[in-house]
Design an enzyme around this catalytic site. Structure first.
Site: not given
Ligand code: PBG
Length: 337
Positions: A203, A213, A225, A241, A256, A282, A321
């Site tokens: 991720k 968010r 993060k 990982e 992701k 998203s 989505y």
């Molecule tokens: C956080 C989480 C995030 C998403 C899924 N789980 C956001 C982040 O890591 O800040 C993002 C998914 C998306 O943007 O569609 N655990």
């Protein structure tokens, strides 16, 4: 008469729809799609302004939506909760409340749509008043640290709470070191050895999570993060990982975002025999949505080609989505099947 002596003419394999169907290497069907869904404690279904086309469902609304998705051929959903500020704390206790919105949603969907596979996101950001995926320790010098091992204890309680309520797949998205092994051991010690783990293996600290968010009001209050999510520059680190998550007992590995990281997916496909998932996030969704809304691209063909490309790079399953719309389009006409 052909002008050239060309015994090898690849176009022969493209000359009709039937032959193109016969030689197609990658397929895309609704059964490859997982729909991320948002749920909140209120009674109303709210359109999400930061994520046009998506809804923050009431519990009742989500049960009906799950049934609609199931009829469209989407057999898996991933639950994300919008938690009111009043329930967010530094220790994120709401994350493992057995009467919380996620356990209640799992029960309600299992009751009405028993065939639906339910995944739950395991991370603290929706519940943590600091908006981070882990517990935050603030230092007197103004710096802060995301505590790894202390966070894992809370994640294990959260995973157990979801599994106890009937979740089929637990999906840790937090990127703490060692959490897959700890969650596996916790589930097994409670005779929940049947519950799967889909690990967010790679991720990335991406710019494309902003609209999500906004949907959960879960942006980090301090800093970013980058001490836990991966550097977008790295691919070998993703393989490291992957090896760890596999050794720790993950059942599915996830990459992701998806489209900017197709090379990571392809590299991971070569290095593991586990099933792979990709999260079309998203920001990726909105890039297509907004271009389509401007009339600059044809939404249906651009979306289906995008999802197909994620499959071609190596993903067995895709969180998107666009899952409901894509499933509708795939129902209307047979394309990429
Ligand atoms: C956080 C989480 C995030 C998403 C899924 N789980 C956001 C982040 O890591 O800040 C993002 C998914 C998306 O943007 O569609 N655990």
């Amino acid at each position: 008469m052909p002008m050239f002596h060309l015994p090898i003419r690849p176009r022969r394999n493209r000359k009709s729809p039937a032959i193109r169907d016969l030689v197609r290497e990658t397929s895309l069907t609704a059964s490859h799609l997982i729909c991320p869904v948002f749920v909140h404690e209120g009674e109303d279904d709210q359109l999400i302004s930061s994520l046009p086309g998506c809804t923050r469902w009431s519990l009742k609304g989500l049960v009906d939506e799950a049934s609609r998705l199931f009829d469209l051929g989407i057999c898996a959903i991933d639950l994300f909760p919008a938690i009111p500020d009043s329930k967010k704390t530094p220790e994120a206790e709401e994350a493992f409340n057995p009467d919380g919105i996620i356990p209640r949603t799992i029960h309600a969907i299992k009751d009405k749509v028993p065939g639906m596979t339910i995944m739950t996101d395991v991370a603290l950001d929706p519940y943590n008043s600091d908006g981070h995926d882990g517990l935050v320790e603030f230092r007197s010098d103004g710096n802060f640290e995301i505590l790894n091992d202390e966070t894992i204890e809370v994640l294990c309680r959260q995973a157990l709470c979801h599994a106890d309520a009937g979740a089929d797949i637990i999906s840790p998205s937090d990127m703490m070191d060692g959490r897959v092994a700890a969650i596996r051991a916790t589930l097994d010690s409670e005779a929940l050895d049947d519950v799967s783990i889909m690990a967010y293996t790679a991720k990335y600290a991406s710019a494309l999570y902003g609209p999500f968010r906004g949907a959960l009001e879960s942006s980090p209050k301090t800093g970013d993060k980058k001490t836990y999510q991966m550097d977008p520059a790295n691919v070998r680190e993703a393989l490291r990982e992957a090896a760890l998550d596999e050794a720790e007992g993950a059942d599915i590995l996830l990459v992701k975002p998806a489209t900017l990281y197709l090379d990571v997916l392809a590299a991971m496909r070569q290095s593991t025999s586990l099933p792979l998932a990709a999260y079309h996030v998203s920001g990726e969704y909105l890039m297509l949505k907004s271009a389509a809304a401007s009339g600059w691209i044809d939404e249906k063909s651009a979306v289906l080609e995008t999802l197909l490309s994620i499959r071609r790079a190596g993903a067995d399953m895709i969180l998107s989505y666009y899952a409901p719309l894509a499933a509708e389009w795939l129902k209307q006409e047979s394309i990429y099947q």
